[in-house]
Structures are given as C-alpha cells and as structure tokens.
Write an enzyme that holds these catalytic residues in place. Structure first.
Site, PDB file in Angstrom:
ATOM      1  N   ASP A 244      -7.809 -18.800  -2.519  1.00  0.00           N
ATOM      2  CA  ASP A 244      -7.682 -17.341  -2.627  1.00  0.00           C
ATOM      3  C   ASP A 244      -7.939 -16.731  -1.260  1.00  0.00           C
ATOM      4  O   ASP A 244      -9.091 -16.639  -0.814  1.00  0.00           O
ATOM      5  CB  ASP A 244      -8.684 -16.823  -3.652  1.00  0.00           C
ATOM      6  CG  ASP A 244      -8.598 -15.320  -3.868  1.00  0.00           C
ATOM      7  OD1 ASP A 244      -7.788 -14.655  -3.168  1.00  0.00           O
ATOM      8  OD2 ASP A 244      -9.328 -14.806  -4.742  1.00  0.00           O
TER       9      ASP A 244
ATOM     10  N   TYR B 135      -0.070   0.077  -5.045  1.00  0.00           N
ATOM     11  CA  TYR B 135       0.762  -0.773  -4.179  1.00  0.00           C
ATOM     12  C   TYR B 135       1.178  -0.027  -2.918  1.00  0.00           C
ATOM     13  O   TYR B 135       1.100  -0.564  -1.798  1.00  0.00           O
ATOM     14  CB  TYR B 135       1.980  -1.220  -4.984  1.00  0.00           C
ATOM     15  CG  TYR B 135       3.011  -2.021  -4.239  1.00  0.00           C
ATOM     16  CD1 TYR B 135       2.773  -3.342  -3.884  1.00  0.00           C
ATOM     17  CD2 TYR B 135       4.254  -1.461  -3.923  1.00  0.00           C
ATOM     18  CE1 TYR B 135       3.736  -4.081  -3.223  1.00  0.00           C
ATOM     19  CE2 TYR B 135       5.215  -2.194  -3.271  1.00  0.00           C
ATOM     20  CZ  TYR B 135       4.957  -3.504  -2.921  1.00  0.00           C
ATOM     21  OH  TYR B 135       5.919  -4.240  -2.270  1.00  0.00           O
TER      22      TYR B 135
ATOM     23  N   LYS C 284       0.211  -1.043   0.906  1.00  0.00           N
ATOM     24  CA  LYS C 284       1.261  -1.357   1.876  1.00  0.00           C
ATOM     25  C   LYS C 284       1.235  -0.411   3.071  1.00  0.00           C
ATOM     26  O   LYS C 284       1.550  -0.806   4.199  1.00  0.00           O
ATOM     27  CB  LYS C 284       2.622  -1.330   1.188  1.00  0.00           C
ATOM     28  CG  LYS C 284       2.862  -2.499   0.235  1.00  0.00           C
ATOM     29  CD  LYS C 284       2.692  -3.838   0.930  1.00  0.00           C
ATOM     30  CE  LYS C 284       3.207  -4.998   0.091  1.00  0.00           C
ATOM     31  NZ  LYS C 284       2.977  -6.304   0.758  1.00  0.00           N
TER      32      LYS C 284
ATOM     33  N   THR D  10      13.222 -10.144  -6.141  1.00  0.00           N
ATOM     34  CA  THR D  10      12.272 -11.214  -6.426  1.00  0.00           C
ATOM     35  C   THR D  10      11.676 -10.935  -7.792  1.00  0.00           C
ATOM     36  O   THR D  10      11.922  -9.887  -8.403  1.00  0.00           O
ATOM     37  CB  THR D  10      11.133 -11.253  -5.388  1.00  0.00           C
ATOM     38  OG1 THR D  10      10.316 -10.079  -5.552  1.00  0.00           O
ATOM     39  CG2 THR D  10      11.680 -11.290  -3.961  1.00  0.00           C
TER      40      THR D  10
END
Length: 294
Positions: free
Chosen positions: A75, A173, A177, A207
């Site tokens: 991790d 998110y 980012k 993806t």
C-alpha cells in the site's frame, strides 16, 4: 520486446500498474527497454480488497515478451509501503530512474451525499499515494546527487481533467487531482538541482475507473502511454513543472492559473467599489470552461 530502446537501462516504478493506464504504461516502458517495478494493491474500483494479483499478471506479460519486471503489492499510501516500493527497485536492480504515480480509485457522490470516509479514502490514495512514493524516491535521488552521482531522474504524476476543471459528482476526486498538480509544481521547483524532473499528465481514456463516469471517452490507455514514456525517459531533458492532457492522438499542454485582467487603485476598496471593479474585470476576462457534467 519491440521499441526504439528509449528507456534502455532505466529502472521504472509504476504504481497502480496492474490494470488500465498503469498496465499500459508498464508494458510500454518495458517495450522501450526499461526494467519495471509494477505496483498494485489489487483492490476493486472502490478500494475494497479483491482476489488475485494484477501486478504479478503484468509482470508475467512483460517477462513473456523478453522484458524484465518485478511485482510489488504494498500500500503506497502508507510510509512503510512507499518505502518498501523504492527498496524493491533498489534491491532488484540497484537503481531507480523513473517514478510513475498512477494509483487511484473512485467513490463518486454529489457533495451533499459525500461521506467523510469517501472523502478520506479517495484523497488518501490519490494525493497521499502520490506524495509518499515521491518523497521516498526524492530522498534516494538527493542522496545520490550528494554522493556525486547526479541522477537523470523523472517523475510522472497522474492528474485529471476533473482536477483541472472540476467534475460534478466527483468533489473528492477533483480535489485530490487538483492537489496533485500543486504537488507537481512544488516538487519540480524543489528538486531540479538534484537532477530530477517532475511533470503531470491528465489522461482521458476508457478504463474500468472512467467508463461509468465518462462513457463517451474514445481513447484507450495505450494512447496515453507514449507521452508518459517520453516524459519518463532521458529524452525529455529540460521539461519539468508541466501538465499535459492526452487523449487518443491528441496531446495538449495545459496552461493553468495565470494573471488576468487586474485593477489596482493604490488604496483600499470599499465593498461596493470592489464589486464594481470585479464586475468590470470579469467582462474582460476569458470565460472558464464548463465543469465536466455541468
């Protein structure tokens, strides 16, 4: 392996390298002659544990075509895991030349429904998962430079259009980012004297992580990897502190915050005066691009 040998002799780490973009990057680096450390924790889209070792499968793919790779399943959003990642490269190959930070997952919610755990988990893996491998890699490269062995080191971070423009339903998110962009700029400024270049790529490709949120994406991960490989090679000398967007056959240099229209009266404004000045400046400013999903 087929390729031009652009990364011959280089040792490259790719985090989140077991699937999607990371897998494509790992295979592309190997095709250019790099020895690759493939990191992947092997979790699902939401970060929950899943069966199997995707990192080991990518290593098998690389070895099957004549390349050299090892797997790392730790991790990297923990200090121990990040330290062991760098140690894996050094133990296996005796050096480290390129770090590609790519690991991440999604827990999408509108802000009013976004739980604290969902915020913490996504920010942890994306942002902390960039910082910790970067920190340990930089410590190694600084030691090398001080010992008279200046590296030709490269870091490629993974941001997103969500971090550059915002994305409805992805507040956690997008914030992570955007943080990666800030981290990239600081790292580039702090480490150039050690022979390190740090850049970021905002990929747009289908993806397992993007197909539900952005069903109209036409590009595939393999379209993004050539730019990442070049940025991770010695051929990109002189390029640092930059952010690129890559989708399909398109590469764009992203231009971030810069000074726009300005008013300076040389003294403090009243609220009404400040509002009037701001409204006038906005008429002369470029309109921002729309937030994704708005």
């Amino acid at each position: 392996m087929t390729g031009t040998g652009m990364c011959e002799g280089r040792v490259v780490i790719v985090t989140g390298g077991g699937r999607g973009l990371g897998r494509a990057h790992a295979l592309a680096f190997a095709a250019e002659g790099a020895k690759v450390v493939v990191n992947d924790l092997g979790v699902g889209l939401d970060g929950a544990a899943s069966a199997g070792s995707p990192a080991a499968r990518v290593v098998e793919e690389i070895r099957a075509t004549g390349g050299d790779a090892v797997a790392h399943g730790g991790d990297i959003a923990t200090g121990e895991g990040a330290a062991s990642l760098i140690a894996t490269a050094l133990d296996a190959y005796g050096r480290l030349d390129t770090l590609v930070n790519n690991a991440g997952f999604l827990r999408d919610r509108m802000l009013v429904n976004l739980d604290e755990d969902d915020w913490d988990a996504v920010v942890r893996v994306h942002l902390k998962g960039h910082f910790l491998p970067l920190r340990h890699a930089l410590a190694h490269w600084r030691t090398e430079a001080k010992a008279g062995r200046p590296p030709v080191a490269r870091v490629v971070n993974t941001t997103s259009g969500a971090g550059l423009l915002g994305s409805v339903g992805q507040g956690n998110y997008a914030a992570a980012k955007a943080g990666i962009v800030g981290l990239t700029l600081v790292a580039a400024a702090e480490t150039s004297r050690y022979g390190v270049q740090v850049n970021a790529v905002a990929p747009a490709a289908r993806t397992r992580m993007t197909e539900r949120a952005f069903a109209d994406l036409a590009g595939v991960p393999e379209d993004v990897s050539p730019l990442v490989v070049w940025l991770g090679s010695a051929a990109s000398a002189g390029v640092t502190g930059r952010v690129f967007e890559a989708e399909g056959g398109r590469i764009t240099v992203m231009e971030g915050w810069r000074l726009g229209p300005t008013a300076d009266r040389g003294a403090r404004w009243t609220p009404a005066e400040a509002g009037e000045a701001a409204a006038k400046l906005l008429t002369a400013a470029e309109r921002p691009r729309a937030v994704y999903g708005a």
